[in-house]
Write an enzyme that holds these catalytic residues in place. Structure first.
Site, PDB file in Angstrom:
ATOM      1  N   ALA A  56       0.799  -1.231   0.000  1.00 30.38           N
ATOM      2  CA  ALA A  56       0.000   0.000   0.000  1.00 30.38           C
ATOM      3  C   ALA A  56       0.838   1.291   0.000  1.00 30.38           C
ATOM      4  O   ALA A  56       0.638   2.177  -0.829  1.00 30.38           O
ATOM      5  CB  ALA A  56      -0.941  -0.024   1.204  1.00 30.38           C
ATOM      6  N   ASP A 252      -4.290  -2.704   3.323  1.00 28.67           N
ATOM      7  CA  ASP A 252      -4.313  -1.916   2.091  1.00 28.67           C
ATOM      8  C   ASP A 252      -5.397  -0.847   2.140  1.00 28.67           C
ATOM      9  O   ASP A 252      -5.344   0.125   1.392  1.00 28.67           O
ATOM     10  CB  ASP A 252      -4.532  -2.856   0.908  1.00 28.67           C
ATOM     11  CG  ASP A 252      -3.398  -3.862   0.827  1.00 28.67           C
ATOM     12  OD1 ASP A 252      -2.422  -3.596   0.132  1.00 28.67           O
ATOM     13  OD2 ASP A 252      -3.465  -4.889   1.522  1.00 28.67           O
TER      14      ASP A 252
HETATM   15  O1  MRU Z   1      -0.703  -7.329  -3.640  1.00 27.96           O
HETATM   16  P1  MRU Z   1       0.371  -6.652  -2.859  1.00 27.96           P
HETATM   17  O2  MRU Z   1       1.649  -7.385  -2.800  1.00 27.96           O
HETATM   18  O3  MRU Z   1       0.531  -5.205  -3.248  1.00 27.96           O
HETATM   19  O4  MRU Z   1      -0.225  -6.744  -1.413  1.00 27.96           O
HETATM   20  C1  MRU Z   1      -0.420  -5.720  -0.606  1.00 27.96           C
HETATM   21  C2  MRU Z   1       0.310  -5.940   0.597  1.00 27.96           C
HETATM   22  O5  MRU Z   1       1.478  -5.663   0.648  1.00 27.96           O
HETATM   23  C3  MRU Z   1      -0.351  -6.567   1.710  1.00 27.96           C
HETATM   24  O6  MRU Z   1      -1.690  -6.755   1.639  1.00 27.96           O
HETATM   25  C4  MRU Z   1       0.161  -6.026   3.007  1.00 27.96           C
HETATM   26  O7  MRU Z   1      -0.062  -6.987   3.986  1.00 27.96           O
HETATM   27  C5  MRU Z   1      -0.472  -4.737   3.441  1.00 27.96           C
HETATM   28  S1  MRU Z   1      -0.006  -3.378   2.528  1.00 27.96           S
HETATM   29  C6  MRU Z   1       1.464  -2.900   3.144  1.00 27.96           C
END
Ligand code: MRU
Length: 372
Positions: A56, A252
């Site tokens: 995020a 996110d």
């Molecule tokens: O699909 P991604 O790799 O962009 O996934 C998002 C994330 O990194 C995770 O959901 C995370 O646990 C939270 S966002 C820092």
């Protein structure tokens, strides 16, 4: 954070040419450390969509830099109207890259506000540059503060463990690779490790993209934090055996009443944590709150990605990246990227301003200026 002992952020401006953005291309980790140079908003949109960058906070920072690159491109247009049209197009293009992380639209909107205030093309470039740097710096600082507040929670658990390892379970990668620095879920872990507490991390591999085994394990290893990779489905078993002291995950998008969207599989871990009285914390900078949404399950858009990601596995073999089929080629598959953990399963939220309960009253008390 450190790579081979050297400090890196995940995204930055090229030191001798500020019109170029450099970023760690995460598709090659943990086997190769590749730095990509991004020169256009088109290239930045691809980097976000194809997950060269992900997580995020980093998606937000990348979008911030993307709008700066767009302002440079638009400044060559002969008319102001043409430039504005191009910038609006760039904003829409960036926003469409990935749906779930709210940091993306948050950063783009912040840049658009600036652009509207600037008097000419030169000012637009200067303001978007300033804001892109600010978004990145704030992200790093907010994550550092999450570490500071989360450390207290880990200290309280350590006090009951008489020097024995504190076992933290995490899912996906909410580490420094998912932000500009420090990470959200990992910031308290790094802070605890650096202050001499014996932390050990259970890293859920996070099928199908394996952000846990590829990224979280790699960055914890680079920092020297003891960790063990587990299959996603092993988390409940470990909690039943008392092998998990706390869970910390990222998010996110979190609604004003504390419903948490995070990588697929998070909800099941929250259920197992509830059943076993294991505290379940969500760490987030305020840029991951969606102040307009209340009901996470009904309102948060959940990304669906290619079914091939579920049916295939990928990795390195003889110095090459390879993909292999693991499922019958003709079987259909579905690939939901995120799930929503309802607020009643969340012990507390760890933010840059402190720790609060996952409910509207507590969240608003910490962020009273957010009125939307
Ligand atoms: O699909 P991604 O790799 O962009 O996934 C998002 C994330 O990194 C995770 O959901 C995370 O646990 C939270 S966002 C820092």
């Amino acid at each position: 954070m450190k790579v081979g002992g050297e400090h890196f952020r995940t995204i930055w401006l090229k030191p001798d040419d500020e019109t170029v953005v450099q970023l760690i291309d995460q598709r090659f980790l943990p086997h190769r450390f590749v730095i990509e140079e991004v020169r256009t908003v088109e290239e930045m949109a691809t980097a976000i969509r194809e997950m060269h960058v992900r997580g995020a906070g980093l998606i937000g920072a990348s979008a911030g830099f993307g709008m700066y690159l767009a302002a440079i491109e638009a400044s060559t247009r002969p008319t102001a109207a043409g430039a504005d049209e191009q910038l609006a197009g760039a904003a829409a293009q960036l926003k469409a890259t990935r749906p779930t992380a709210v940091n993306l639209s948050w950063a783009v909107e912040r840049q658009l506000k600036n652009i509207a205030e600037a008097k000419n093309a030169k000012e637009k470039v200067a303001l978007t540059l300033h804001t892109a740097k600010l978004i990145a710096d704030e992200d790093a600082e907010h994550c550092r503060m999450i570490g500071h507040h989360g450390l207290e929670l880990i200290r309280q658990i350590a006090a009951k463990k008489a020097g024995k390892s504190i076992n933290v379970l995490t899912h996906c990668n909410a580490g420094w690779l998912a932000f500009v620095d420090y990470g959200s879920a990992t910031a308290p872990i790094y802070a605890a490790h650096d202050s001499g507490l014996p932390v050990h991390v259970w890293v859920a591999e996070t099928r199908p993209r394996n952000q846990g085994s590829k990224l979280t394990a790699w960055e914890l290893g680079e920092h020297g934090v003891p960790h063990t990779i587990i299959a996603d489905s092993a988390a409940g078993h470990l909690m039943q055996r008392g092998a998990v002291d706390l869970v910390i995950v990222g998010t996110d998008r979190t609604t004003v009443r504390g419903d948490v969207a995070n990588k697929i599989g998070t909800y099941l871990k929250a259920l197992a944590a509830k059943d076993n009285d294991v505290p379940f914390y969500v760490a987030l900078p305020s840029s991951s709150f969606d102040w307009r949404l209340r009901h996470g399950l009904k309102e948060i858009p959940i990304e669906e990605r290619s079914a091939e990601e579920v049916k295939q596995a990928d990795g390195w073999f003889k110095e090459q990246h390879v993909e292999v089929h693991v499922a019958p080629e003709r079987s259909p598959a579905a690939n939901y990227g995120f799930d929503v953990t309802p607020s009643h399963l969340v012990t507390a939220l760890i933010t840059e301003r402190g720790v609060c309960a996952a409910n509207e009253k507590s969240i608003r008390a910490l962020f009273p200026e957010q009125t939307a």
